[in-house]
Design an enzyme around this catalytic site. Sequence first.
Site, PDB file in Angstrom:
ATOM      1  CB  CYS A   1     -22.830 -57.986  21.747  1.00 14.12           C
ATOM      2  SG  CYS A   1     -23.047 -59.782  21.818  1.00 14.12           S
TER       3      CYS A   1
ATOM      4  NE  ARG B   1     -24.289 -52.000  25.911  1.00 17.44           N
ATOM      5  CZ  ARG B   1     -25.570 -52.281  25.748  1.00 17.44           C
ATOM      6  NH1 ARG B   1     -25.902 -53.479  25.297  1.00 17.44           N
ATOM      7  NH2 ARG B   1     -26.517 -51.406  26.041  1.00 17.44           N
TER       8      ARG B   1
ATOM      9  CD1 TRP C   1     -21.319 -62.295  28.205  1.00 18.65           C
ATOM     10  CD2 TRP C   1     -23.242 -62.987  27.280  1.00 18.65           C
ATOM     11  NE1 TRP C   1     -21.911 -63.191  29.077  1.00 18.65           N
ATOM     12  CE2 TRP C   1     -23.091 -63.633  28.529  1.00 18.65           C
ATOM     13  CE3 TRP C   1     -24.359 -63.274  26.514  1.00 18.65           C
ATOM     14  CZ2 TRP C   1     -24.025 -64.532  29.026  1.00 18.65           C
ATOM     15  CZ3 TRP C   1     -25.299 -64.182  27.007  1.00 18.65           C
ATOM     16  CH2 TRP C   1     -25.123 -64.795  28.254  1.00 18.65           C
TER      17      TRP C   1
ATOM     18  CG  ASN D   1     -26.769 -56.456  21.697  1.00 16.28           C
ATOM     19  OD1 ASN D   1     -26.655 -57.537  22.253  1.00 16.28           O
ATOM     20  ND2 ASN D   1     -27.308 -55.404  22.298  1.00 16.28           N
ATOM     21  N   GLY D   2     -27.969 -59.312  20.176  1.00 14.84           N
ATOM     22  CA  GLY D   2     -29.285 -59.909  20.340  1.00 14.84           C
ATOM     23  C   GLY D   2     -29.301 -61.345  19.873  1.00 14.84           C
TER      24      GLY D   2
ATOM     25  CD  GLU E   1     -25.605 -56.793  45.915  1.00 13.94           C
ATOM     26  OE1 GLU E   1     -24.723 -56.052  45.422  1.00 13.94           O
ATOM     27  OE2 GLU E   1     -26.381 -57.474  45.200  1.00 13.94           O
TER      28      GLU E   1
ATOM     29  CE  LYS F   1     -22.481 -56.503  43.373  1.00 13.33           C
ATOM     30  NZ  LYS F   1     -23.722 -57.186  42.994  1.00 13.33           N
TER      31      LYS F   1
ATOM     32  CD  GLU G   1     -22.478 -60.474  40.307  1.00 11.28           C
ATOM     33  OE1 GLU G   1     -23.302 -60.255  39.415  1.00 11.28           O
ATOM     34  OE2 GLU G   1     -22.163 -59.612  41.154  1.00 11.28           O
TER      35      GLU G   1
ATOM     36  CG  HIS H   1     -35.993 -74.793  59.460  1.00 14.52           C
ATOM     37  ND1 HIS H   1     -36.853 -75.614  60.159  1.00 14.52           N
ATOM     38  CD2 HIS H   1     -36.126 -73.554  59.996  1.00 14.52           C
ATOM     39  CE1 HIS H   1     -37.487 -74.901  61.070  1.00 14.52           C
ATOM     40  NE2 HIS H   1     -37.060 -73.644  60.990  1.00 14.52           N
TER      41      HIS H   1
ATOM     42  CE  LYS I   1     -23.090 -52.336  35.375  1.00 13.72           C
ATOM     43  NZ  LYS I   1     -22.743 -52.568  36.787  1.00 13.72           N
TER      44      LYS I   1
END
Length: 607
Positions: free
Chosen positions: A2, A27, A74, A98-99, A479, A483, A486, A502, A602
């Site tokens: 947050c 955040r 968040w 935050n946490g 990557e 992306k 996301e 396979h 983020k």
Amino acid sequence: MCGICGVVGLRHATPIVLEGLRRLEYRGYDSAGIATLVDGRVERRRAAGKLDNLASLLEREPLAGKTGIGHTRWATHGAPTTCNAHPHGTQRVAIVHNGIIENFETLRQELEAAGQVFETETDSETIALLVDYYLQQGLSPRNSALKALKRLEGAYAIAMIFAGHEGLMIGACNNAPLAVGFGDDELFLGSDSLALAPLTRRITYMENGDCVVITPQGAEFMTFDGTPLVRPVQITALTAGSIGKDGYRHYMEKELHEHPLVIGQTLQRMIDPATRKVTLPDLPFDLATVPRAVITACGSAFYAGMVGRYWLEEIARLPVDIDVASEMRYRNPPLTPGSLGLLISQSGETADTLAALRSLRADAIHILSVLNVEHSTMARESDVILGTVAGPEISVASTKAFTAQLTILACLTIATARARGKLDPLGEEELVAALMDLPSRAAEVFNQGAAIRQMASIVAEARDVLYLGRGSMFPVAMEGALKLKEISYIHAEAYAAGEMKHGPISLIDRTVPIVASVPSTPLFDKTLSNLQEAKARGGRLLVFTDTEGAERVSAIAEQVVVLPRVHDFVAPILQTIPVQMLAYEVAVLKGTDVDQPRNLAKSVTVE
């Protein structure tokens, strides 16, 4: 995860805090709120959803006051509702947090038994009601805060204001970042210097176990026991003018176009222009004698580490282990003391990576961190840091920080190979030349924007996409898939191309596009064979290659994007740019929220 912003001073707090929250919205953006003191009373405005919802509420219901705190959330405990939005509080105190408070259930039961009434599902409200309880016992705001802090377990950054105490704010942190900004007759609190950039460049970064009492006249630092502390004021290089879309549609588009600049700036820091040799800061260990390396990171940074593993093992002949940080501690691998711990993080605050750092430290491992934020917690706890010079990255999906990390890892590989006697002067000159040529080649990638948009129109219609690559192109494929997931919400998976037969080959049909990164390296023929196998099953091949590769793959590919030919060593860095561009263009076509995709944040500062 947050974002926290606070101010005490002479101006109205709400517009200052709201602007700080806008710079911290990366955040978290599940909900937001602001609390101020109005005629000595605590008043709050909170709204679910993005910060614009709070801004609209404040237009309808303005919030006065010169002492204020704000929060963009968040969600961890409790759904993203207005009720669960911060600030939390009572008539006596308001807090933002935050946490995660790990012992909140025990504290909640104790407080409920004492008559405190909870209104939310959050762990954070426990802090407010615990402080409120001590205030009711007649303790001062300072003593109430300190007594409460000593009882909290977990990771947290907290800011508090108190009814009847204009111009007073108390902050504290433990395993979560918090910074104090110093202005003229104004002081500020923020989760990082980005929030404070428009307000001041004079910053103090708080350390674990710090508490700060802030008034317009100054900041008093202390331990949770009240023991005075001295914390230095630093001048941050970040300025308000360094942040903005500059005419681009999204921050992500802007940051994509900053790849060439960021690679070049990072090389300027790492390569001596006079000798054209890689230069590292003084190391408290000898790269020539470290027995092995351990790389750990999360998300895109982990994929950068995978490329680094290929380079360090192939070129420097250094054995390398690699783990995602969220698993490394719990796997409890046997480690050789004196090994090199290589940690990678954009923010330097990633909770899992920070925990891995401390675990490695306990096993007598040398810590070298690759970071974009050089005043972060990881920076303070590392033996040495290598800064990526990527500048602020506002879009939640990392782009330019990733290629900057790869650039640092490439330079570190050269220095390590030289120290271990695995790279002669001519070999070093060749690899350095390839790196120095990279920024201009990276700029040429954007000439293929139209071709990438055409490719995006195919991918945007799919529900599932496969990404393929071999060798160091496999992490590039990972990557690219990340992306796409996301920001477009299309399911995508990446495979080492040789593994396709396979199992994943059973997925291939006309509805599943295959995105392949295939530069003209020694692995080109092997990868081409894998693509031919996919083509034989009806696969739609979308290929990123170079001119030489295009001549051979065009016969089977539905679309080919031709990239500049570069040295095999730097090909993963160049190939990263178009796969990120592809994800961006797909997201634009689908109309998703590119910069703030759902459920993400983020800086992941909770485990």
